[in-house]
Each structure stands twice: as C-alpha cells, then as structure tokens.
Design an enzyme around this catalytic site. Structure first.
Site, mmCIF file in Angstrom:
data_model
loop_
_atom_site.group_PDB
_atom_site.id
_atom_site.type_symbol
_atom_site.label_atom_id
_atom_site.label_comp_id
_atom_site.label_asym_id
_atom_site.label_seq_id
_atom_site.Cartn_x
_atom_site.Cartn_y
_atom_site.Cartn_z
ATOM 1 N N LYS A 1 11.282 4.660 8.127
ATOM 2 C CA LYS A 1 10.415 3.680 7.457
ATOM 3 C C LYS A 1 11.134 3.103 6.243
ATOM 4 C CE LYS A 1 6.734 4.460 4.579
ATOM 5 N NZ LYS A 1 6.520 3.435 3.554
ATOM 6 N N ASP B 1 7.780 -1.465 6.373
ATOM 7 C CA ASP B 1 6.499 -1.334 5.661
ATOM 8 C C ASP B 1 6.432 -2.421 4.590
ATOM 9 O OD1 ASP B 1 4.093 -0.381 4.768
ATOM 10 O OD2 ASP B 1 4.911 1.432 3.842
ATOM 11 N N LYS C 1 3.837 -4.637 4.114
ATOM 12 C CA LYS C 1 2.463 -4.864 3.630
ATOM 13 C C LYS C 1 2.210 -6.346 3.359
ATOM 14 C CE LYS C 1 1.540 -0.221 1.797
ATOM 15 N NZ LYS C 1 2.754 0.548 2.050
ATOM 16 N N ASP D 1 -0.974 -12.776 2.853
ATOM 17 C CA ASP D 1 -0.894 -14.167 2.393
ATOM 18 C C ASP D 1 -1.712 -14.993 3.368
ATOM 19 O OD1 ASP D 1 0.051 -16.647 1.238
ATOM 20 O OD2 ASP D 1 1.838 -15.575 0.565
ATOM 21 N N THR E 1 -4.494 4.308 -1.039
ATOM 22 C CA THR E 1 -5.053 5.571 -1.534
ATOM 23 C C THR E 1 -4.996 5.660 -3.062
ATOM 24 O OG1 THR E 1 -2.936 6.622 -1.141
ATOM 25 C CG2 THR E 1 -4.603 6.903 0.564
ATOM 26 N N ARG F 1 9.107 12.353 0.565
ATOM 27 C CA ARG F 1 9.690 13.332 -0.357
ATOM 28 C C ARG F 1 9.777 14.768 0.147
ATOM 29 N NH1 ARG F 1 5.994 11.081 -5.016
ATOM 30 N NH2 ARG F 1 4.804 10.690 -3.120
#
Ligand code: C5P
Length: 225
Positions: A33, A60, A62, A65, A116, A206
């Site tokens: 990703k 990714d 996002k 528009d 989130t 991570r």
C-alpha cells in the site's frame, strides 16, 4: 495475485528504504500500500520502482473532488496499473460511479467511509449528527449503491458491513497483532479477528515496518492466519 490478505503499508519517506523493506518481507505479504506521503514525494517514478518487486499495488490516494476531476485522476493513474485505489464515499454517489467507470478493468475502487480520527463531536462540527459507526454504515450503503467494489473500514465495523454487503471487498487498517505493545492500551483488532469478521485485505504498517525484525514480524502475522 497471491492470496495472502496482509498488505504492507509502505509509509516510509525514502524510496530506497521503502524498497528495501518491501523486498525483505515480499514473500510473506499479499501486496503493498502506497499512501499520500509516498505518492506526493515519489510520484509515478516511485510507483514504477515499487512495481519491480512484483507484488500488487494499492494506491491509497483517497480521492475526493467533483466527479469529472476524480475520473480524470483515475485515468491518469491507469498507467501505474494499481490493483486497488481509494476514494472518499463522502464525495457522493456520482463521484464514486464515475471513479469506478474510469478505473482500469483489474482495479478495485474502494471507498473510505468515516476516518477513524473523527469522533461524534468532529462529525457534528461538520453538520453530521450521527455516531461515526452509523455514518460509516450509511456511507457503506451509498458506496454499494454506486457500484464500487467495497469500502475501507475498521475491524470493529467489518462484521456489520459484511452482513449488509455479502460480496463486498473490505479493506481493514489499524490492526495490531495479539502480542503488540499497544494491544492492551486500545480497542484493537488482530489480523486474524479482522479476517474472520470478513476482511478481504488486512493493511498492516508499523507492526511490520517498525519491528526490530520486520521479516520475523511479517512471518509471525502470516502464521496466525
Ligand atoms: O497503524 P499502521 O501503521 O498499521 O497503519 C497502516 C496504514 O493504515 C496507514 O497507512 C494508515 O493510513 C492506515 N490507517 C487507517 N486508519 C487507522 C489506522 C491506520 O487508515 N485507524
């Protein structure tokens, strides 16, 4: 495409470090990703370099528009042959429909519902008077109606959205292995729990990229699935 559901989030600022990490764990993950930091820093060149590793790519980005601009952006990334691209469900039905229509044949378009990082107060400040969970389910319904392939959601929501959208493609980030240091601090979900609840893609960053031994961490996660 191999069937390992774990996709590694390559959130590293340097291209050479990102490539090194990806090569190290490539036998134990299903895809890579690349997010906004990577794409803005390294652009098409960076994606081409990461493609050489031979794993499917998740961009990714996002996108959010007007429909025409999002469709144009989708066309501009055809050449990168992404397997997954994200758009914001809040961009509306027409935007999602046009994003899907402009996507490559083998590219899944997946809609982000509620970030989130937003709680009920944050949503209320934008005029949305709904709990984040309810708003996420509402946007999941809209994404389904718009004909995109699936949504991004948390491990806590995936079972509920899976119930209402049986053949949806569900991308779940924010996972922590059972032995992770943060697992006793927060309401976390393990990769295995998310997969059992219906996740299609498990995004892990991570817990692998910042591990003392990333290869061992990737192998350990794989062994739980
Ligand atoms: O936390 P971790 O490093 O595993 O995150 C991996 C990826 O998942 C990040 O690239 C981040 O964009 C995404 N993420 C998310 N929502 C969260 C946590 C992480 O979208 N709650």
């Amino acid at each position: 495409m191999n069937h390992n559901p774990v996709w590694l989030a390559l959130d590293l600022p340097r291209l050479d470090s990102a490539e090194e990490l990806a090569r190290k764990v490539s036998g134990h993950i299903g895809g890579l990703k690349l997010g906004l930091e990577f794409f803005y820093a390294h652009g098409h060149h960076g994606v081409h370099e990461i493609h050489k590793i031979g794993l499917p790519i998740f961009l990714d980005l996002k996108l959010h528009d007007i429909p025409n601009t999002v469709a144009g952006a989708m066309q501009s990334i055809h050449v990168l042959e992404p397997s997954i691209v994200t758009v914001h469900a809040a961009g509306g039905r027409a935007m999602m429909e046009d994003a899907k229509a402009a996507a490559g044949e083998h590219c899944k378009v997946v809609a982000v519902t509620v970030l989130t990082s937003l709680d009920s107060d944050d949503l209320a400040a934008t005029g949305i008077h709904a709990a984040p969970h309810d708003q996420a389910l509402r946007l999941a319904e809209l994404a389904h109606a718009a004909g995109v392939d699936g949504i991004v959601c948390s491990g806590h929501e995936v079972a509920a959205v899976h119930d209402q959208w049986k053949d949806g493609y569900f991308v779940v980030p924010g996972l922590r292995p059972a032995d992770s240091k943060t697992s006793d601090q927060k309401r976390t979900v393990t990769p295995r729990e998310a997969r059992d609840a219906g996740a299609s893609v498990l995004v892990v960053g991570r817990p692998i990229s910042r591990a003392a031994d990333p290869l061992a961490a990737a192998r350990a996660i794989e062994a739980t699935l």
